[in-house]
Design a protein around this motif. Structure first.
Motif, PDB file in Angstrom:
ATOM      1  N   THR A  23      37.161  34.740  33.725  1.00  0.00           N
ATOM      2  CA  THR A  23      37.280  36.010  34.648  1.00  0.00           C
ATOM      3  C   THR A  23      35.821  36.509  35.127  1.00  0.00           C
ATOM      4  O   THR A  23      37.014  37.185  36.695  1.00  0.00           O
ATOM      5  CB  THR A  23      36.952  36.601  33.299  1.00  0.00           C
ATOM      6  OG1 THR A  23      37.790  36.514  32.215  1.00  0.00           O
ATOM      7  CG2 THR A  23      36.761  37.967  33.311  1.00  0.00           C
ATOM      8  N   ALA A  26      37.509  35.661  38.855  1.00  0.00           N
ATOM      9  CA  ALA A  26      38.912  36.583  39.310  1.00  0.00           C
ATOM     10  C   ALA A  26      37.903  38.242  39.621  1.00  0.00           C
ATOM     11  O   ALA A  26      38.057  38.414  40.297  1.00  0.00           O
ATOM     12  CB  ALA A  26      39.629  36.167  37.901  1.00  0.00           C
ATOM     13  N   ASP A  30      38.072  38.826  43.901  1.00  0.00           N
ATOM     14  CA  ASP A  30      38.445  40.152  44.119  1.00  0.00           C
ATOM     15  C   ASP A  30      38.186  41.121  44.413  1.00  0.00           C
ATOM     16  O   ASP A  30      37.993  41.956  45.571  1.00  0.00           O
ATOM     17  CB  ASP A  30      39.588  41.014  42.839  1.00  0.00           C
ATOM     18  CG  ASP A  30      41.305  39.742  41.933  1.00  0.00           C
ATOM     19  OD1 ASP A  30      41.268  39.211  42.896  1.00  0.00           O
ATOM     20  OD2 ASP A  30      41.114  40.474  41.418  1.00  0.00           O
ATOM     21  N   ARG A 173      45.850  38.130  37.263  1.00  0.00           N
ATOM     22  CA  ARG A 173      44.778  37.799  37.922  1.00  0.00           C
ATOM     23  C   ARG A 173      44.223  36.527  37.500  1.00  0.00           C
ATOM     24  O   ARG A 173      43.709  35.223  38.133  1.00  0.00           O
ATOM     25  CB  ARG A 173      44.307  38.891  37.720  1.00  0.00           C
ATOM     26  CG  ARG A 173      44.233  39.964  38.810  1.00  0.00           C
ATOM     27  CD  ARG A 173      43.466  41.222  38.729  1.00  0.00           C
ATOM     28  NE  ARG A 173      42.337  41.122  39.160  1.00  0.00           N
ATOM     29  CZ  ARG A 173      40.630  41.043  38.350  1.00  0.00           C
ATOM     30  NH1 ARG A 173      41.686  41.166  36.464  1.00  0.00           N
ATOM     31  NH2 ARG A 173      39.547  40.236  38.430  1.00  0.00           N
ATOM     32  N   HIS A 177      43.643  33.062  39.141  1.00  0.00           N
ATOM     33  CA  HIS A 177      42.413  32.772  39.451  1.00  0.00           C
ATOM     34  C   HIS A 177      42.394  31.437  38.964  1.00  0.00           C
ATOM     35  O   HIS A 177      41.381  30.987  39.380  1.00  0.00           O
ATOM     36  CB  HIS A 177      41.356  33.379  39.285  1.00  0.00           C
ATOM     37  CG  HIS A 177      41.595  34.982  40.467  1.00  0.00           C
ATOM     38  ND1 HIS A 177      41.082  34.544  42.430  1.00  0.00           N
ATOM     39  CD2 HIS A 177      42.373  35.994  39.881  1.00  0.00           C
ATOM     40  CE1 HIS A 177      41.544  35.416  42.604  1.00  0.00           C
ATOM     41  NE2 HIS A 177      41.602  36.318  41.192  1.00  0.00           N
TER      42      HIS A 177
END
Length: 216
Positions: A23, A26, A30, A173, A177
């Motif tokens: 997380t 990502a 992003d 996502r 990743h």
């Protein structure tokens, strides 16, 4: 007699930090990709018609909501868990200050989300802040978590983090990743439900990515 918390017992399972690691990765990736894309648009080096502008706005708003949800869950659940488990071994003051900077910046970004050229500067500030903050958070806190937090308490924390998130945005996502070995572990842990959900969500997310970032 010391009031310090006892170390994590060696005979108990250690917490699995894989979900947090992916997380974090990502969010950083992003934010940086959006900063780069909007910077190119602002400089006139990439075109941005109405369809792409709408896709960027949607992606930015969802990303900001996800970042806010994650850091709010850390404030409300992870920080108290660490204080309870590790006591004086953990100092959360600087990380909490970073969190206090995030909300105004996220609000600024969402206020200009409809104008990709205006997004370039605040998105770059966000990408820089997340790079620094997340690297420091993982450096400081992950060893403390592994020493003091039980797998059971960590699973409860992750349940709180998942509540209120948007799996339609977050799951593809995470797949994008995660490294191959990490994705294999996630599939092993989550079972066939994850495989089915990713298969359903993947095509729509790839279309969004092509609109926002071009060929990916």
């Amino acid at each position: 007699m010391s009031d310090a918390p006892a170390p994590h017992p060696a005979n108990l399972p250690a917490p699995n930090l894989l979900g947090f690691r992916i997380t974090h990765r990502a969010m950083r990736a992003d934010s940086r990709r959006l900063a780069d894309a909007t910077g190119e648009i602002a400089a006139g080096r990439q075109p941005c018609g109405p369809e792409r502008a709408a896709a960027i706005k949607n992606y930015v708003v969802k990303l900001c909501q996800g970042i806010h949800h994650h850091h709010k869950a850390e404030d409300d659940h992870l920080w108290p868990l660490l204080v309870r488990s590790a006591g004086a071994e953990v100092d959360l003051s600087e990380l909490s200050e970073d969190h206090s900077e995030l909300d105004p910046l996220l609000a600024e970004i969402q206020s200009v989300a409809g104008d990709p050229a205006e997004l370039a500067k605040p998105m770059r500030r966000l990408a820089d802040l997340l790079d620094e903050h997340i690297a420091e958070e993982e450096r400081q806190l992950f060893p403390v978590i592994m020493r003091h937090v039980t797998a059971k308490d960590w699973e409860e924390l992750e349940k709180h983090v998942r509540k209120g998130g948007d799996p339609r945005f977050e799951l593809p996502r995470i797949e994008r990743h995660a490294r191959p070995e990490e994705l294999a572990e996630l599939r092993r842990l989550a079972g066939p439900v994850l495989v089915v959900m990713l298969a359903l969500l993947r095509p729509g997310h790839r279309r969004r990515e092509r609109l926002v970032f071009g060929a990916v």
